[in-house]
Design an enzyme around this catalytic site. Sequence first.
Site, short mmCIF file in Angstrom:
data_model
loop_
_atom_site.label_atom_id
_atom_site.label_comp_id
_atom_site.label_asym_id
_atom_site.label_seq_id
_atom_site.Cartn_x
_atom_site.Cartn_y
_atom_site.Cartn_z
N TYR A 115 2.79 9.69 0.39
CA TYR A 115 3.77 9.06 1.31
C TYR A 115 5.21 9.20 0.81
O TYR A 115 6.15 8.88 1.53
CB TYR A 115 3.50 7.56 1.49
CG TYR A 115 2.13 7.17 1.96
CD1 TYR A 115 1.29 8.06 2.62
CD2 TYR A 115 1.67 5.86 1.77
CE1 TYR A 115 0.03 7.67 3.03
CE2 TYR A 115 0.41 5.48 2.18
CZ TYR A 115 -0.40 6.39 2.81
OH TYR A 115 -1.65 5.99 3.22
N ASP A 142 0.84 -1.19 0.00
CA ASP A 142 0.00 0.00 0.00
C ASP A 142 0.89 1.25 0.00
O ASP A 142 1.67 1.46 0.93
CB ASP A 142 -0.88 0.01 1.26
CG ASP A 142 -1.80 1.20 1.30
OD1 ASP A 142 -2.83 1.18 0.60
OD2 ASP A 142 -1.47 2.19 2.00
N LYS A 166 -2.65 5.96 -4.31
CA LYS A 166 -3.78 6.86 -4.03
C LYS A 166 -3.60 8.23 -4.68
O LYS A 166 -2.49 8.77 -4.71
CB LYS A 166 -3.95 7.04 -2.51
CG LYS A 166 -3.97 5.72 -1.77
CD LYS A 166 -4.25 5.84 -0.29
CE LYS A 166 -3.95 4.53 0.41
NZ LYS A 166 -2.56 4.42 0.88
N HIS A 172 -7.61 9.39 -2.08
CA HIS A 172 -7.01 9.31 -0.74
C HIS A 172 -7.91 9.90 0.36
O HIS A 172 -8.15 9.27 1.39
CB HIS A 172 -5.65 10.03 -0.75
CG HIS A 172 -4.71 9.58 0.32
ND1 HIS A 172 -3.34 9.58 0.18
CD2 HIS A 172 -4.94 9.12 1.56
CE1 HIS A 172 -2.78 9.13 1.29
NE2 HIS A 172 -3.74 8.85 2.16
P1 NAP Z 1 -0.27 0.30 11.93
O1 NAP Z 1 0.06 -0.61 10.82
O2 NAP Z 1 -1.45 0.04 12.78
O3 NAP Z 1 0.96 0.45 12.93
C1 NAP Z 1 2.27 0.65 12.51
C2 NAP Z 1 3.16 0.74 13.76
O4 NAP Z 1 3.06 -0.49 14.50
C3 NAP Z 1 4.62 0.93 13.43
O5 NAP Z 1 5.17 1.77 14.43
C4 NAP Z 1 5.21 -0.48 13.53
O6 NAP Z 1 6.56 -0.42 13.90
C5 NAP Z 1 4.36 -1.08 14.65
N1 NAP Z 1 4.17 -2.54 14.50
C6 NAP Z 1 3.91 -3.24 13.37
N2 NAP Z 1 3.74 -4.55 13.65
C7 NAP Z 1 3.90 -4.69 14.99
C8 NAP Z 1 3.85 -5.81 15.87
N3 NAP Z 1 3.60 -7.03 15.44
N4 NAP Z 1 4.05 -5.58 17.19
C9 NAP Z 1 4.33 -4.32 17.66
N5 NAP Z 1 4.39 -3.22 16.87
C10 NAP Z 1 4.17 -3.41 15.54
O7 NAP Z 1 -0.48 1.82 11.43
P2 NAP Z 1 -0.32 2.69 10.13
O8 NAP Z 1 1.11 2.72 9.70
O9 NAP Z 1 -1.04 3.96 10.44
O10 NAP Z 1 -1.19 1.94 9.03
C11 NAP Z 1 -0.65 1.00 8.13
C12 NAP Z 1 -0.62 1.53 6.72
O11 NAP Z 1 -1.92 1.94 6.31
C13 NAP Z 1 0.26 2.77 6.47
O12 NAP Z 1 1.63 2.45 6.41
C14 NAP Z 1 -0.32 3.24 5.17
O13 NAP Z 1 0.18 2.45 4.08
C15 NAP Z 1 -1.81 2.99 5.37
N6 NAP Z 1 -2.53 4.18 5.88
C16 NAP Z 1 -3.51 4.72 5.09
C17 NAP Z 1 -4.20 5.84 5.50
C18 NAP Z 1 -5.24 6.46 4.59
O14 NAP Z 1 -5.65 7.60 4.82
N7 NAP Z 1 -5.69 5.75 3.59
C19 NAP Z 1 -3.94 6.41 6.76
C20 NAP Z 1 -2.99 5.81 7.57
C21 NAP Z 1 -2.31 4.69 7.13
P3 NAP Z 1 7.73 -1.25 13.14
O15 NAP Z 1 7.73 -0.82 11.71
O16 NAP Z 1 8.94 -0.85 13.89
O17 NAP Z 1 7.38 -2.70 13.34
#
Ligand code: NAP
Length: 325
Positions: free
Chosen positions: A60, A55, A90, A123
């Site tokens: 980004y 994604d 997006k 987005h």
């Molecule tokens: P997330 O995936 O819920 O959390 C990411 C965080 O959790 C990072 O700090 C990661 O650190 C940590 N993590 C990952 N796996 C883990 C585990 N098994 N145990 C403990 N910690 C863990 O949050 P997000 O990055 O907000 O969402 C994921 C993706 O969704 C984004 O990267 C993006 O591609 C997309 N997104 C889209 C939108 C939108 O508006 N469409 C908004 C936000 C996000 P490490 O990397 O150090 O493991």
Amino acid sequence: MEPSMAIGVPGVTLSFCDLTMPVIGMGTSSSPPVAPETTKAAIVEAIKAGYRHFDTAFAYRTEQPLGEAIAEALRLGLIKSRDELFITSKLWSSFAEKDLIVPSIRMSLRNLQLDYIDLYLIHWPLKLSQEVRQMPVIREHIFPLDIKSVWEGMEECKNLGLTKAIGVSNFSCKKLEELLSTAKIPPAVNQVEMNPLWQQKKLREFCKVRGIHVSAFSPLGANNTKWGDNRILECDVLEEIAKAKGKTTAQISLRWLYEQGVSSIAKSFNNERMKQNLDIFDWSLTEVESNKISQLPQRKGITFESILGPHDLVLELDAESLDDC
Ligand code: NAP
């Protein structure tokens, strides 16, 4: 759920296109941002670990490192063809104008070194001026989204073969209703914040009836990012279930999402954690555990207000989303 091209990861068949999407995707947005080489290296490791769904977004700045990682994976023989991957990108809000949409996807394709994207999403459900360089923004830089004409631009991207599927992100039931009233091709996906503490029950029901697949971002509560916290990873109820099953709270959240029929976009650039996040398919939650999770008090993590500022249009969008849970 059906088997997908991702090793051991089930896939979901999307409506309105002939496409299977692996139910776990790797997010590429880091907070704080990391060097492009770090993103590229993490994606190559993720492909080695079995991820086939990535994604990204123009916003980004990870389209280029993702493109380089795909080229590297092909060179290394980790994948035989680009078709083995499912790539989402997006449309950024500064380009949310009918005439700018085909040029925008072409720009993303150049960044990604690809001929097509699998899924192209709007987005955000608003338009920003092209002068916007940082957040929060002044009110004069925010406009309502002209959903009808922007969606026509998205449909053109699909008709031209630049993307296999089109969809939206952060759309409320209200915004989806408006889109569906004029769309020729309905959206295949709505990517929204979802996890055990923001379950989106009303929105999911709305999407289910209309064949729109819900994909969850921030499935782990976005711990350590500017927009998230530890409310999932340190949630008592999830911790208790995790302990009883010999799993982690992250795995309990991802398994629960999978059992709700949604896909998850989880970001980890750590080799152990990215493997852990895929290891959710050979066990399940009991009914009692599921019921405990569905009763958790709800709290939305990300608001447009926290990103863009407390402007009338922004507060309206947040209020619509709060209505959907
Ligand atoms: P997330 O995936 O819920 O959390 C990411 C965080 O959790 C990072 O700090 C990661 O650190 C940590 N993590 C990952 N796996 C883990 C585990 N098994 N145990 C403990 N910690 C863990 O949050 P997000 O990055 O907000 O969402 C994921 C993706 O969704 C984004 O990267 C993006 O591609 C997309 N997104 C889209 C939108 C939108 O508006 N469409 C908004 C936000 C996000 P490490 O990397 O150090 O493991």
